[in-house]
Design a protein around this motif. Structure first.
Motif, PDB file in Angstrom:
ATOM      1  N   PRO A  16      39.362 -21.570 -29.518  1.00  0.00           N
ATOM      2  CA  PRO A  16      40.145 -20.508 -30.163  1.00  0.00           C
ATOM      3  C   PRO A  16      39.995 -20.516 -31.679  1.00  0.00           C
ATOM      4  O   PRO A  16      39.927 -21.568 -32.306  1.00  0.00           O
ATOM      5  N   LYS A  17      39.927 -19.333 -32.245  1.00  0.00           N
ATOM      6  CA  LYS A  17      39.794 -19.176 -33.696  1.00  0.00           C
ATOM      7  C   LYS A  17      40.820 -18.164 -34.185  1.00  0.00           C
ATOM      8  O   LYS A  17      41.072 -17.158 -33.541  1.00  0.00           O
ATOM      9  N   HIS A  18      41.400 -18.439 -35.337  1.00  0.00           N
ATOM     10  CA  HIS A  18      42.271 -17.478 -36.001  1.00  0.00           C
ATOM     11  C   HIS A  18      41.385 -16.682 -36.946  1.00  0.00           C
ATOM     12  O   HIS A  18      40.801 -17.230 -37.878  1.00  0.00           O
ATOM     13  N   ILE A  19      41.271 -15.390 -36.684  1.00  0.00           N
ATOM     14  CA  ILE A  19      40.387 -14.545 -37.488  1.00  0.00           C
ATOM     15  C   ILE A  19      41.161 -13.359 -38.044  1.00  0.00           C
ATOM     16  O   ILE A  19      42.242 -13.026 -37.583  1.00  0.00           O
ATOM     17  N   ARG A  20      40.583 -12.729 -39.039  1.00  0.00           N
ATOM     18  CA  ARG A  20      41.138 -11.521 -39.621  1.00  0.00           C
ATOM     19  C   ARG A  20      39.978 -10.567 -39.870  1.00  0.00           C
ATOM     20  O   ARG A  20      38.906 -10.979 -40.309  1.00  0.00           O
ATOM     21  N   GLU A  21      40.203  -9.291 -39.599  1.00  0.00           N
ATOM     22  CA  GLU A  21      39.151  -8.295 -39.815  1.00  0.00           C
ATOM     23  C   GLU A  21      39.375  -7.656 -41.183  1.00  0.00           C
ATOM     24  O   GLU A  21      40.416  -7.057 -41.450  1.00  0.00           O
ATOM     25  N   ILE A  22      38.372  -7.808 -42.048  1.00  0.00           N
ATOM     26  CA  ILE A  22      38.433  -7.247 -43.394  1.00  0.00           C
ATOM     27  C   ILE A  22      37.189  -6.387 -43.589  1.00  0.00           C
ATOM     28  O   ILE A  22      36.065  -6.878 -43.574  1.00  0.00           O
ATOM     29  N   ASP A  23      37.400  -5.105 -43.782  1.00  0.00           N
ATOM     30  CA  ASP A  23      36.299  -4.151 -43.970  1.00  0.00           C
ATOM     31  C   ASP A  23      35.254  -4.277 -42.860  1.00  0.00           C
ATOM     32  O   ASP A  23      34.058  -4.399 -43.112  1.00  0.00           O
ATOM     33  N   ASN A  24      35.686  -4.264 -41.622  1.00  0.00           N
ATOM     34  CA  ASN A  24      34.829  -4.349 -40.433  1.00  0.00           C
ATOM     35  C   ASN A  24      34.051  -5.656 -40.327  1.00  0.00           C
ATOM     36  O   ASN A  24      33.090  -5.747 -39.590  1.00  0.00           O
ATOM     37  N   ASP A  25      34.446  -6.653 -41.091  1.00  0.00           N
ATOM     38  CA  ASP A  25      33.857  -7.986 -40.979  1.00  0.00           C
ATOM     39  C   ASP A  25      34.913  -8.936 -40.431  1.00  0.00           C
ATOM     40  O   ASP A  25      36.063  -8.909 -40.859  1.00  0.00           O
ATOM     41  N   VAL A  26      34.518  -9.772 -39.503  1.00  0.00           N
ATOM     42  CA  VAL A  26      35.417 -10.765 -38.939  1.00  0.00           C
ATOM     43  C   VAL A  26      35.333 -12.015 -39.805  1.00  0.00           C
ATOM     44  O   VAL A  26      34.265 -12.602 -39.965  1.00  0.00           O
ATOM     45  N   PRO A  28      36.884 -15.831 -40.434  1.00  0.00           N
ATOM     46  CA  PRO A  28      37.733 -16.920 -39.935  1.00  0.00           C
ATOM     47  C   PRO A  28      38.748 -17.333 -40.996  1.00  0.00           C
ATOM     48  O   PRO A  28      38.432 -17.376 -42.182  1.00  0.00           O
ATOM     49  N   GLN A  29      39.960 -17.632 -40.556  1.00  0.00           N
ATOM     50  CA  GLN A  29      41.040 -18.018 -41.467  1.00  0.00           C
ATOM     51  C   GLN A  29      41.320 -19.507 -41.352  1.00  0.00           C
ATOM     52  O   GLN A  29      41.338 -20.053 -40.263  1.00  0.00           O
ATOM     53  N   LYS A  30      41.545 -20.160 -42.478  1.00  0.00           N
ATOM     54  CA  LYS A  30      41.942 -21.572 -42.483  1.00  0.00           C
ATOM     55  C   LYS A  30      43.439 -21.607 -42.786  1.00  0.00           C
ATOM     56  O   LYS A  30      43.849 -21.735 -43.926  1.00  0.00           O
ATOM     57  N   THR A  31      44.234 -21.464 -41.722  1.00  0.00           N
ATOM     58  CA  THR A  31      45.680 -21.380 -41.865  1.00  0.00           C
ATOM     59  C   THR A  31      46.351 -22.405 -40.965  1.00  0.00           C
ATOM     60  O   THR A  31      45.688 -23.148 -40.242  1.00  0.00           O
ATOM     61  N   ASN A  32      47.678 -22.414 -41.017  1.00  0.00           N
ATOM     62  CA  ASN A  32      48.443 -23.291 -40.136  1.00  0.00           C
ATOM     63  C   ASN A  32      48.214 -22.939 -38.670  1.00  0.00           C
ATOM     64  O   ASN A  32      48.230 -23.827 -37.819  1.00  0.00           O
ATOM     65  N   ILE A  33      48.014 -21.683 -38.394  1.00  0.00           N
ATOM     66  CA  ILE A  33      47.764 -21.265 -37.003  1.00  0.00           C
ATOM     67  C   ILE A  33      46.482 -21.900 -36.499  1.00  0.00           C
ATOM     68  O   ILE A  33      46.434 -22.424 -35.389  1.00  0.00           O
ATOM     69  N   GLN A  34      45.428 -21.902 -37.306  1.00  0.00           N
ATOM     70  CA  GLN A  34      44.175 -22.520 -36.891  1.00  0.00           C
ATOM     71  C   GLN A  34      44.332 -24.028 -36.720  1.00  0.00           C
ATOM     72  O   GLN A  34      43.787 -24.619 -35.793  1.00  0.00           O
ATOM     73  N   ALA A  35      45.109 -24.655 -37.586  1.00  0.00           N
ATOM     74  CA  ALA A  35      45.352 -26.094 -37.461  1.00  0.00           C
ATOM     75  C   ALA A  35      46.064 -26.413 -36.157  1.00  0.00           C
ATOM     76  O   ALA A  35      45.743 -27.408 -35.490  1.00  0.00           O
ATOM     77  N   ILE A  36      46.998 -25.569 -35.764  1.00  0.00           N
ATOM     78  CA  ILE A  36      47.718 -25.785 -34.504  1.00  0.00           C
ATOM     79  C   ILE A  36      46.800 -25.524 -33.316  1.00  0.00           C
ATOM     80  O   ILE A  36      46.873 -26.228 -32.305  1.00  0.00           O
ATOM     81  N   LEU A  37      45.933 -24.540 -33.420  1.00  0.00           N
ATOM     82  CA  LEU A  37      44.981 -24.290 -32.337  1.00  0.00           C
ATOM     83  C   LEU A  37      44.014 -25.462 -32.181  1.00  0.00           C
ATOM     84  O   LEU A  37      43.607 -25.786 -31.073  1.00  0.00           O
ATOM     85  N   ASN A  38      43.647 -26.105 -33.275  1.00  0.00           N
ATOM     86  CA  ASN A  38      42.738 -27.254 -33.215  1.00  0.00           C
ATOM     87  C   ASN A  38      43.417 -28.501 -32.672  1.00  0.00           C
ATOM     88  O   ASN A  38      42.783 -29.307 -31.992  1.00  0.00           O
ATOM     89  N   ASN A  39      44.680 -28.682 -32.980  1.00  0.00           N
ATOM     90  CA  ASN A  39      45.413 -29.874 -32.568  1.00  0.00           C
ATOM     91  C   ASN A  39      46.855 -29.480 -32.244  1.00  0.00           C
ATOM     92  O   ASN A  39      47.733 -29.597 -33.093  1.00  0.00           O
ATOM     93  N   PRO A  40      47.117 -28.991 -31.019  1.00  0.00           N
ATOM     94  CA  PRO A  40      48.443 -28.464 -30.667  1.00  0.00           C
ATOM     95  C   PRO A  40      49.578 -29.467 -30.844  1.00  0.00           C
ATOM     96  O   PRO A  40      50.620 -29.131 -31.365  1.00  0.00           O
ATOM     97  N   ASN A  41      49.384 -30.703 -30.400  1.00  0.00           N
ATOM     98  CA  ASN A  41      50.384 -31.755 -30.605  1.00  0.00           C
ATOM     99  C   ASN A  41      49.732 -33.110 -30.349  1.00  0.00           C
ATOM    100  O   ASN A  41      48.562 -33.186 -29.998  1.00  0.00           O
ATOM    101  N   ILE A  73      61.894 -25.668 -38.055  1.00  0.00           N
ATOM    102  CA  ILE A  73      61.200 -24.498 -37.531  1.00  0.00           C
ATOM    103  C   ILE A  73      60.538 -23.793 -38.707  1.00  0.00           C
ATOM    104  O   ILE A  73      61.213 -23.221 -39.560  1.00  0.00           O
ATOM    105  N   LEU A  74      59.212 -23.881 -38.770  1.00  0.00           N
ATOM    106  CA  LEU A  74      58.493 -23.222 -39.858  1.00  0.00           C
ATOM    107  C   LEU A  74      58.291 -21.739 -39.566  1.00  0.00           C
ATOM    108  O   LEU A  74      58.427 -20.910 -40.444  1.00  0.00           O
ATOM    109  N   PHE A  75      57.936 -21.451 -38.343  1.00  0.00           N
ATOM    110  CA  PHE A  75      57.779 -20.059 -37.961  1.00  0.00           C
ATOM    111  C   PHE A  75      57.748 -19.971 -36.444  1.00  0.00           C
ATOM    112  O   PHE A  75      57.554 -20.952 -35.758  1.00  0.00           O
ATOM    113  N   TYR A  76      58.029 -18.809 -35.964  1.00  0.00           N
ATOM    114  CA  TYR A  76      57.936 -18.545 -34.537  1.00  0.00           C
ATOM    115  C   TYR A  76      56.622 -17.815 -34.301  1.00  0.00           C
ATOM    116  O   TYR A  76      56.244 -16.932 -35.058  1.00  0.00           O
ATOM    117  N   PHE A  77      55.976 -18.216 -33.268  1.00  0.00           N
ATOM    118  CA  PHE A  77      54.748 -17.525 -32.893  1.00  0.00           C
ATOM    119  C   PHE A  77      54.824 -17.314 -31.396  1.00  0.00           C
ATOM    120  O   PHE A  77      54.688 -18.244 -30.632  1.00  0.00           O
TER     121      PHE A  77
END
Length: 87
Positions: A16-26, A28-41, A73-77
């Motif tokens: 799984p990757k956290h991505i964002r589409e900017i001007d029709n380009d995908v 990848p984002q280096k965010t907390n969401i990606q960190a959680i996807l890489n290592n859930p717990n 609780i940092l955020f709800y997802f």
């Protein structure tokens, strides 16, 4: 049951990757969401996490993910998937 197991086994192979589409380009984002996807717990790998979410999805027709970090609780997802959207 066997069909669901086959689907879940194939889904665990995904990366799984956290991505964002900017001007029709995908991008990848280096965010907390990606960190959680890489290592859930500390007791689960990414493939274990995907497997658990997908089993819940197929048996309950939806799946919720609640993220809690360091007892604050940092955020709800919430990930709410309807079978009708995928089918």
């Amino acid at each position: 049951m066997q069909a669901v197991k086959c689907i879940v086994n194939e889904m665990t192979k995904l990366s799984p990757k956290h991505i964002r589409e900017i001007d029709n380009d995908v991008v990848p984002q280096k965010t907390n969401i990606q960190a959680i996807l890489n290592n859930p717990n500390e007791i689960m790998t990414t493939s274990d996490f995907i497997e658990k979410v997908m089993w819940n999805f197929y048996f309950n027709s939806n799946s919720f993910i609640y993220i809690k970090v360091l007892d604050y609780i940092l955020f709800y997802f919430f990930l709410f998937i309807k079978k009708q959207l995928i089918s």
